[in-house]
Design a protein around this motif. Structure first.
Motif, PDB file in Angstrom:
ATOM      1  N   ILE A  77       0.849  -1.213   0.074  1.00 55.67           N
ATOM      2  CA  ILE A  77      -0.141   0.196   0.036  1.00 55.67           C
ATOM      3  C   ILE A  77       0.898   1.278   0.118  1.00 55.67           C
ATOM      4  CG2 ILE A  77      -1.936   1.362   1.061  1.00 55.67           C
ATOM      5  CD1 ILE A  77      -2.540  -1.649  -0.030  1.00 55.67           C
ATOM      6  N   LEU A  78       1.893   1.221   0.869  1.00 60.13           N
ATOM      7  CA  LEU A  78       3.095   2.215   0.738  1.00 60.13           C
ATOM      8  C   LEU A  78       3.424   2.478  -0.510  1.00 60.13           C
ATOM      9  CD1 LEU A  78       4.547   1.505   4.171  1.00 60.13           C
ATOM     10  CD2 LEU A  78       3.212   3.565   3.705  1.00 60.13           C
ATOM     11  N   LEU A  79       3.639   1.478  -1.327  1.00 60.87           N
ATOM     12  CA  LEU A  79       4.534   1.539  -2.436  1.00 60.87           C
ATOM     13  C   LEU A  79       3.517   2.263  -3.757  1.00 60.87           C
ATOM     14  CD1 LEU A  79       6.587   0.732  -4.775  1.00 60.87           C
ATOM     15  CD2 LEU A  79       5.459  -1.355  -5.019  1.00 60.87           C
ATOM     16  N   LEU A  80       2.140   2.024  -3.426  1.00 58.56           N
ATOM     17  CA  LEU A  80       1.027   2.358  -4.253  1.00 58.56           C
ATOM     18  C   LEU A  80       0.819   4.075  -4.155  1.00 58.56           C
ATOM     19  CD1 LEU A  80      -1.933   0.207  -4.093  1.00 58.56           C
ATOM     20  CD2 LEU A  80      -0.829   0.724  -6.322  1.00 58.56           C
ATOM     21  N   GLN A  81       1.085   4.297  -2.744  1.00 59.08           N
ATOM     22  CA  GLN A  81       1.205   5.899  -2.505  1.00 59.08           C
ATOM     23  C   GLN A  81       2.104   6.626  -2.906  1.00 59.08           C
ATOM     24  OE1 GLN A  81      -1.452   7.766  -0.377  1.00 59.08           O
ATOM     25  NE2 GLN A  81      -0.187   8.992  -1.403  1.00 59.08           N
ATOM     26  N   LYS A  82       3.347   5.854  -2.913  1.00 58.58           N
ATOM     27  CA  LYS A  82       4.430   6.467  -3.094  1.00 58.58           C
ATOM     28  C   LYS A  82       4.668   6.670  -5.089  1.00 58.58           C
ATOM     29  CE  LYS A  82       9.360   5.641  -3.422  1.00 58.58           C
ATOM     30  NZ  LYS A  82      10.653   4.586  -3.401  1.00 58.58           N
ATOM     31  N   LEU A  83       4.008   5.642  -5.616  1.00 59.18           N
ATOM     32  CA  LEU A  83       4.042   5.597  -6.996  1.00 59.18           C
ATOM     33  C   LEU A  83       2.856   6.591  -7.717  1.00 59.18           C
ATOM     34  CD1 LEU A  83       4.567   1.833  -8.090  1.00 59.18           C
ATOM     35  CD2 LEU A  83       6.156   3.577  -7.771  1.00 59.18           C
ATOM     36  N   ILE A  84       1.771   6.912  -6.883  1.00 59.06           N
ATOM     37  CA  ILE A  84       0.846   7.640  -7.351  1.00 59.06           C
ATOM     38  C   ILE A  84       0.689   8.869  -6.639  1.00 59.06           C
ATOM     39  CG2 ILE A  84      -1.826   7.601  -7.939  1.00 59.06           C
ATOM     40  CD1 ILE A  84      -1.754   4.854  -7.676  1.00 59.06           C
ATOM     41  N   PRO A  85       1.124  10.117  -7.132  1.00 59.34           N
ATOM     42  CA  PRO A  85       1.336  11.492  -6.446  1.00 59.34           C
ATOM     43  C   PRO A  85      -0.019  12.040  -6.443  1.00 59.34           C
ATOM     44  CG  PRO A  85       1.928  11.545  -8.699  1.00 59.34           C
ATOM     45  CD  PRO A  85       1.545  10.123  -8.752  1.00 59.34           C
ATOM     46  N   GLN A  86      -0.942  11.417  -5.619  1.00 56.41           N
ATOM     47  CA  GLN A  86      -2.172  11.833  -5.362  1.00 56.41           C
ATOM     48  C   GLN A  86      -2.901  11.739  -3.870  1.00 56.41           C
ATOM     49  OE1 GLN A  86      -3.824  13.956  -7.637  1.00 56.41           O
ATOM     50  NE2 GLN A  86      -2.886  13.210  -9.646  1.00 56.41           N
ATOM     51  N   LYS A  87      -3.787  12.447  -3.320  1.00 59.61           N
ATOM     52  CA  LYS A  87      -4.321  12.318  -2.264  1.00 59.61           C
ATOM     53  C   LYS A  87      -5.331  10.973  -2.590  1.00 59.61           C
ATOM     54  CE  LYS A  87      -3.026  15.576   0.487  1.00 59.61           C
ATOM     55  NZ  LYS A  87      -2.149  15.255   1.528  1.00 59.61           N
ATOM     56  N   ILE A  88      -5.051   9.728  -1.788  1.00 57.81           N
ATOM     57  CA  ILE A  88      -5.675   8.591  -1.898  1.00 57.81           C
ATOM     58  C   ILE A  88      -6.630   8.151  -0.721  1.00 57.81           C
ATOM     59  CG2 ILE A  88      -5.728   6.225  -2.932  1.00 57.81           C
ATOM     60  CD1 ILE A  88      -3.440   6.914  -4.845  1.00 57.81           C
ATOM     61  N   VAL A  89      -7.604   7.614  -0.928  1.00 52.89           N
ATOM     62  CA  VAL A  89      -8.314   6.820   0.105  1.00 52.89           C
ATOM     63  C   VAL A  89      -8.239   5.383  -0.310  1.00 52.89           C
ATOM     64  CG1 VAL A  89     -10.148   6.302   1.999  1.00 52.89           C
ATOM     65  CG2 VAL A  89      -9.665   8.798   1.485  1.00 52.89           C
ATOM     66  N   PHE A  90      -7.462   4.351   0.244  1.00 52.71           N
ATOM     67  CA  PHE A  90      -7.601   2.951  -0.157  1.00 52.71           C
ATOM     68  C   PHE A  90      -8.720   2.147   0.714  1.00 52.71           C
ATOM     69  CE2 PHE A  90      -3.235   4.538  -0.379  1.00 52.71           C
ATOM     70  CZ  PHE A  90      -2.733   4.234  -1.704  1.00 52.71           C
ATOM     71  N   ALA A  91      -9.417   1.664  -0.392  1.00 49.04           N
ATOM     72  CA  ALA A  91     -10.428   0.727   0.166  1.00 49.04           C
ATOM     73  C   ALA A  91      -9.991  -0.639  -0.095  1.00 49.04           C
ATOM     74  CB  ALA A  91     -11.659   0.973  -0.750  1.00 49.04           C
ATOM     75  N   LEU A  92      -9.509  -1.457   0.948  1.00 44.47           N
ATOM     76  CA  LEU A  92      -9.031  -2.730   0.771  1.00 44.47           C
ATOM     77  C   LEU A  92     -10.081  -3.678   1.054  1.00 44.47           C
ATOM     78  CD1 LEU A  92      -5.729  -2.472   2.485  1.00 44.47           C
ATOM     79  CD2 LEU A  92      -5.982  -1.680   0.344  1.00 44.47           C
ATOM     80  N   GLU A  93     -10.362  -4.613  -0.024  1.00 47.99           N
ATOM     81  CA  GLU A  93     -11.481  -5.535   0.307  1.00 47.99           C
ATOM     82  C   GLU A  93     -10.847  -6.812   0.018  1.00 47.99           C
ATOM     83  OE1 GLU A  93     -14.714  -4.855  -2.329  1.00 47.99           O
ATOM     84  OE2 GLU A  93     -15.156  -2.811  -1.547  1.00 47.99           O
ATOM     85  N   TYR A  94     -11.398  -7.836   1.183  1.00 51.09           N
ATOM     86  CA  TYR A  94     -11.163  -9.073   1.329  1.00 51.09           C
ATOM     87  C   TYR A  94     -12.386  -9.993   1.629  1.00 51.09           C
ATOM     88  CZ  TYR A  94      -9.312 -13.814   2.060  1.00 51.09           C
ATOM     89  OH  TYR A  94      -9.151 -15.052   2.164  1.00 51.09           O
ATOM     90  N   ASP A  95     -12.947 -10.918   0.550  1.00 53.26           N
ATOM     91  CA  ASP A  95     -14.059 -11.641   1.076  1.00 53.26           C
ATOM     92  C   ASP A  95     -15.044 -10.334   0.801  1.00 53.26           C
ATOM     93  OD1 ASP A  95     -15.713 -13.636   1.049  1.00 53.26           O
ATOM     94  OD2 ASP A  95     -15.227 -14.244   3.319  1.00 53.26           O
ATOM     95  N   GLU A  96     -16.019 -10.382   2.025  1.00 55.78           N
ATOM     96  CA  GLU A  96     -17.095  -9.411   2.353  1.00 55.78           C
ATOM     97  C   GLU A  96     -16.756  -8.162   2.917  1.00 55.78           C
ATOM     98  OE1 GLU A  96     -20.719 -11.243   2.892  1.00 55.78           O
ATOM     99  OE2 GLU A  96     -20.742 -12.230   1.095  1.00 55.78           O
ATOM    100  N   ASP A  97     -15.422  -8.139   3.361  1.00 53.69           N
ATOM    101  CA  ASP A  97     -15.050  -7.133   4.391  1.00 53.69           C
ATOM    102  C   ASP A  97     -14.163  -6.212   3.749  1.00 53.69           C
ATOM    103  OD1 ASP A  97     -16.292  -8.470   6.393  1.00 53.69           O
ATOM    104  OD2 ASP A  97     -14.451  -9.721   7.112  1.00 53.69           O
ATOM    105  N   VAL A  98     -14.037  -4.879   4.451  1.00 51.52           N
ATOM    106  CA  VAL A  98     -13.328  -3.505   3.835  1.00 51.52           C
ATOM    107  C   VAL A  98     -12.647  -3.060   4.914  1.00 51.52           C
ATOM    108  CG1 VAL A  98     -13.566  -1.521   2.722  1.00 51.52           C
ATOM    109  CG2 VAL A  98     -15.104  -3.132   2.143  1.00 51.52           C
ATOM    110  N   GLN A  99     -11.440  -2.588   4.555  1.00 47.09           N
ATOM    111  CA  GLN A  99     -10.413  -1.864   5.475  1.00 47.09           C
ATOM    112  C   GLN A  99     -10.033  -0.515   4.768  1.00 47.09           C
ATOM    113  OE1 GLN A  99      -6.133  -2.882   6.684  1.00 47.09           O
ATOM    114  NE2 GLN A  99      -6.899  -2.863   8.485  1.00 47.09           N
ATOM    115  N   PHE A 100     -10.378   0.458   5.278  1.00 43.34           N
ATOM    116  CA  PHE A 100      -9.825   1.636   4.807  1.00 43.34           C
ATOM    117  C   PHE A 100      -8.498   1.922   5.246  1.00 43.34           C
ATOM    118  CE2 PHE A 100     -14.411   2.654   4.736  1.00 43.34           C
ATOM    119  CZ  PHE A 100     -14.546   2.365   3.280  1.00 43.34           C
TER     120      PHE A 100
END
Length: 201
Positions: A80-103
Protein backbone atom coordinates in the motif's frame (compact mmCIF):
# COMPACT_ATOMS: atom_id res chain seq x y z
CA UNK A 1 -20.34 3.07 -2.92
CA UNK A 2 -18.87 3.55 0.57
CA UNK A 3 -21.64 6.07 1.25
CA UNK A 4 -20.24 8.52 -1.33
CA UNK A 5 -22.43 10.67 -3.63
CA UNK A 6 -23.26 9.02 -6.96
CA UNK A 7 -21.67 11.95 -8.83
CA UNK A 8 -18.24 10.97 -7.47
CA UNK A 9 -18.38 7.31 -8.51
CA UNK A 10 -15.99 6.07 -11.20
CA UNK A 11 -14.93 2.66 -12.41
CA UNK A 12 -11.46 2.93 -13.91
CA UNK A 13 -9.41 -0.26 -13.68
CA UNK A 14 -5.80 0.20 -12.67
CA UNK A 15 -3.83 -2.68 -14.14
CA UNK A 16 -0.94 -4.18 -12.22
CA UNK A 17 1.00 -4.84 -15.41
CA UNK A 18 0.77 -1.14 -16.39
CA UNK A 19 2.09 -0.08 -12.96
CA UNK A 20 4.93 -2.63 -13.12
CA UNK A 21 6.01 -1.42 -16.56
CA UNK A 22 5.52 2.31 -16.01
CA UNK A 23 7.55 2.42 -12.81
CA UNK A 24 9.99 -0.33 -13.77
CA UNK A 25 9.50 -2.21 -10.52
CA UNK A 26 12.07 -4.77 -9.42
CA UNK A 27 11.16 -8.44 -9.64
CA UNK A 28 11.02 -8.73 -5.82
CA UNK A 29 8.60 -5.77 -5.61
CA UNK A 30 6.41 -7.25 -8.37
CA UNK A 31 6.33 -10.65 -6.70
CA UNK A 32 5.52 -9.20 -3.27
CA UNK A 33 2.77 -7.05 -4.77
CA UNK A 34 1.33 -9.94 -6.77
CA UNK A 35 1.10 -12.15 -3.66
CA UNK A 36 -1.32 -9.67 -2.02
CA UNK A 37 -3.16 -7.82 -4.77
CA UNK A 38 -5.67 -9.35 -7.15
CA UNK A 39 -6.92 -6.26 -8.97
CA UNK A 40 -7.42 -2.51 -8.51
CA UNK A 41 -9.77 0.23 -9.68
CA UNK A 42 -10.23 3.94 -9.10
CA UNK A 43 -13.82 3.93 -7.87
CA UNK A 44 -14.35 7.55 -6.83
CA UNK A 45 -13.05 11.06 -7.53
CA UNK A 46 -13.93 13.79 -5.04
CA UNK A 47 -13.60 17.46 -5.91
CA UNK A 48 -15.70 20.67 -5.74
CA UNK A 49 -16.71 20.00 -9.35
CA UNK A 50 -18.29 16.72 -8.26
CA UNK A 51 -19.65 18.02 -4.93
CA UNK A 52 -20.48 21.76 -5.35
CA UNK A 53 -21.14 22.18 -1.61
CA UNK A 54 -17.45 21.48 -0.94
CA UNK A 55 -14.81 24.16 -1.32
CA UNK A 56 -11.19 23.52 -2.31
CA UNK A 57 -8.80 23.41 0.63
CA UNK A 58 -5.42 25.08 0.84
CA UNK A 59 -3.72 21.67 0.88
CA UNK A 60 -6.32 19.33 -0.61
CA UNK A 61 -7.91 20.22 -3.95
CA UNK A 62 -9.19 16.73 -4.78
CA UNK A 63 -8.72 13.10 -3.82
CA UNK A 64 -9.39 9.62 -5.12
CA UNK A 65 -10.68 6.34 -3.72
CA UNK A 66 -8.67 3.36 -4.91
CA UNK A 67 -10.29 -0.03 -4.41
CA UNK A 68 -7.80 -2.87 -3.93
CA UNK A 69 -9.02 -6.46 -4.11
CA UNK A 70 -6.77 -8.55 -1.88
CA UNK A 71 -5.82 -12.21 -2.23
CA UNK A 72 -5.28 -12.49 1.52
CA UNK A 73 -6.47 -10.54 4.54
CA UNK A 74 -3.04 -10.50 6.18
CA UNK A 75 -1.43 -8.28 3.53
CA UNK A 76 1.96 -6.56 3.54
CA UNK A 77 1.51 -2.84 4.22
CA UNK A 78 4.60 -2.16 2.09
CA UNK A 79 2.42 -2.78 -0.97
CA UNK A 80 0.00 0.00 0.00
CA UNK A 81 2.89 2.34 0.80
CA UNK A 82 4.37 1.50 -2.62
CA UNK A 83 1.11 2.50 -4.34
CA UNK A 84 1.01 5.75 -2.37
CA UNK A 85 4.60 6.48 -3.39
CA UNK A 86 4.01 5.72 -7.08
CA UNK A 87 0.73 7.64 -7.43
CA UNK A 88 1.31 11.30 -6.48
CA UNK A 89 -2.28 11.98 -5.41
CA UNK A 90 -4.31 12.13 -2.23
CA UNK A 91 -5.81 8.64 -1.99
CA UNK A 92 -8.14 6.75 0.30
CA UNK A 93 -7.46 3.03 -0.14
CA UNK A 94 -10.42 0.67 0.18
CA UNK A 95 -8.95 -2.78 0.72
CA UNK A 96 -11.43 -5.56 0.10
CA UNK A 97 -11.14 -9.19 1.10
CA UNK A 98 -14.07 -11.57 0.88
CA UNK A 99 -17.01 -9.39 2.05
CA UNK A 100 -14.99 -7.12 4.33
CA UNK A 101 -13.38 -3.70 3.80
CA UNK A 102 -10.53 -1.91 5.50
CA UNK A 103 -9.78 1.73 4.70
CA UNK A 104 -6.20 3.03 4.66
CA UNK A 105 -4.90 6.56 4.25
CA UNK A 106 -1.40 7.99 4.39
CA UNK A 107 -0.98 10.96 6.71
CA UNK A 108 2.46 11.19 8.37
CA UNK A 109 2.30 7.40 8.35
CA UNK A 110 -0.16 4.78 7.12
CA UNK A 111 -3.45 4.90 9.04
CA UNK A 112 -5.67 1.82 8.98
CA UNK A 113 -9.30 1.36 10.02
CA UNK A 114 -10.82 -1.74 11.54
CA UNK A 115 -12.21 -4.30 9.09
CA UNK A 116 -15.93 -3.89 8.45
CA UNK A 117 -18.52 -5.70 6.38
CA UNK A 118 -18.76 -4.01 2.97
CA UNK A 119 -22.37 -2.97 3.63
CA UNK A 120 -21.24 -0.99 6.72
CA UNK A 121 -18.04 0.53 5.27
CA UNK A 122 -18.46 4.26 4.67
CA UNK A 123 -16.09 7.14 3.98
CA UNK A 124 -17.36 10.19 5.94
CA UNK A 125 -17.59 13.55 4.19
CA UNK A 126 -17.62 15.98 7.11
CA UNK A 127 -16.56 19.61 6.67
CA UNK A 128 -16.97 22.56 4.34
CA UNK A 129 -13.57 22.41 2.66
CA UNK A 130 -11.60 19.49 1.28
CA UNK A 131 -8.92 20.16 3.93
CA UNK A 132 -11.56 19.60 6.64
CA UNK A 133 -13.00 16.56 4.88
CA UNK A 134 -9.55 15.00 4.45
CA UNK A 135 -8.59 15.62 8.08
CA UNK A 136 -11.85 14.09 9.30
CA UNK A 137 -11.34 11.02 7.10
CA UNK A 138 -7.80 10.63 8.51
CA UNK A 139 -9.22 10.90 12.04
CA UNK A 140 -11.96 8.32 11.45
CA UNK A 141 -9.67 5.83 9.68
CA UNK A 142 -6.85 6.31 12.18
CA UNK A 143 -9.08 6.24 15.27
CA UNK A 144 -8.08 9.82 16.15
CA UNK A 145 -10.06 12.81 17.42
CA UNK A 146 -10.49 15.60 14.87
CA UNK A 147 -12.00 17.86 17.57
CA UNK A 148 -9.15 17.47 20.08
CA UNK A 149 -6.88 20.38 21.07
CA UNK A 150 -3.90 18.42 19.73
CA UNK A 151 -3.57 18.36 15.95
CA UNK A 152 -3.97 15.11 14.04
CA UNK A 153 -0.19 15.09 13.48
CA UNK A 154 0.48 15.54 17.22
CA UNK A 155 -1.92 12.72 18.04
CA UNK A 156 -0.17 10.41 15.55
CA UNK A 157 3.27 11.20 17.03
CA UNK A 158 1.95 10.69 20.58
CA UNK A 159 0.42 7.34 19.63
CA UNK A 160 3.65 6.23 17.97
CA UNK A 161 5.59 7.12 21.12
CA UNK A 162 3.08 5.19 23.24
CA UNK A 163 3.35 2.13 20.97
CA UNK A 164 7.15 2.32 21.16
CA UNK A 165 7.05 2.45 24.99
CA UNK A 166 4.68 -0.52 25.10
CA UNK A 167 7.02 -2.54 22.86
CA UNK A 168 10.00 -1.64 25.08
CA UNK A 169 8.08 -2.64 28.24
CA UNK A 170 7.03 -5.95 26.68
CA UNK A 171 10.63 -6.72 25.65
CA UNK A 172 12.01 -5.86 29.12
CA UNK A 173 9.33 -7.91 30.87
CA UNK A 174 10.29 -10.94 28.78
CA UNK A 175 13.96 -10.41 29.65
CA UNK A 176 13.15 -9.98 33.35
CA UNK A 177 11.10 -13.17 33.32
CA UNK A 178 14.03 -15.26 32.03
CA UNK A 179 16.84 -13.42 33.89
CA UNK A 180 18.40 -15.51 36.68
CA UNK A 181 20.76 -13.00 38.25
CA UNK A 182 18.99 -11.08 41.01
CA UNK A 183 20.86 -7.81 40.39
CA UNK A 184 20.11 -7.78 36.64
CA UNK A 185 16.49 -8.76 37.31
CA UNK A 186 16.18 -5.81 39.70
CA UNK A 187 17.72 -3.42 37.11
CA UNK A 188 15.26 -4.61 34.47
CA UNK A 189 12.33 -4.08 36.84
CA UNK A 190 13.55 -0.54 37.55
CA UNK A 191 13.66 0.19 33.80
CA UNK A 192 10.13 -1.20 33.44
CA UNK A 193 8.86 1.01 36.28
CA UNK A 194 10.48 4.06 34.66
CA UNK A 195 8.90 3.33 31.25
CA UNK A 196 5.47 2.69 32.80
CA UNK A 197 5.75 6.05 34.53
CA UNK A 198 6.48 7.72 31.17
CA UNK A 199 3.50 5.87 29.70
CA UNK A 200 1.19 7.25 32.39
CA UNK A 201 2.27 10.89 31.88
Amino acid sequence: MYGLPQATVLNRPLYKKAIFEKFNLKTAERDRFDVDVSRMAIVAYLSPAKIPALHPGQEVKEFYVLQVQLKQRDYDTKNILLLQKLIPQKIVFALEYDEDVQFCIFHTRLQQSEWKHASDAEIPLTGLTLDDVWENIVAVIGGLDAQAEESIEEQIVKREQREKLLRQIEMLEKRAHTERQTRKKYELHQQIIKLKKELAE
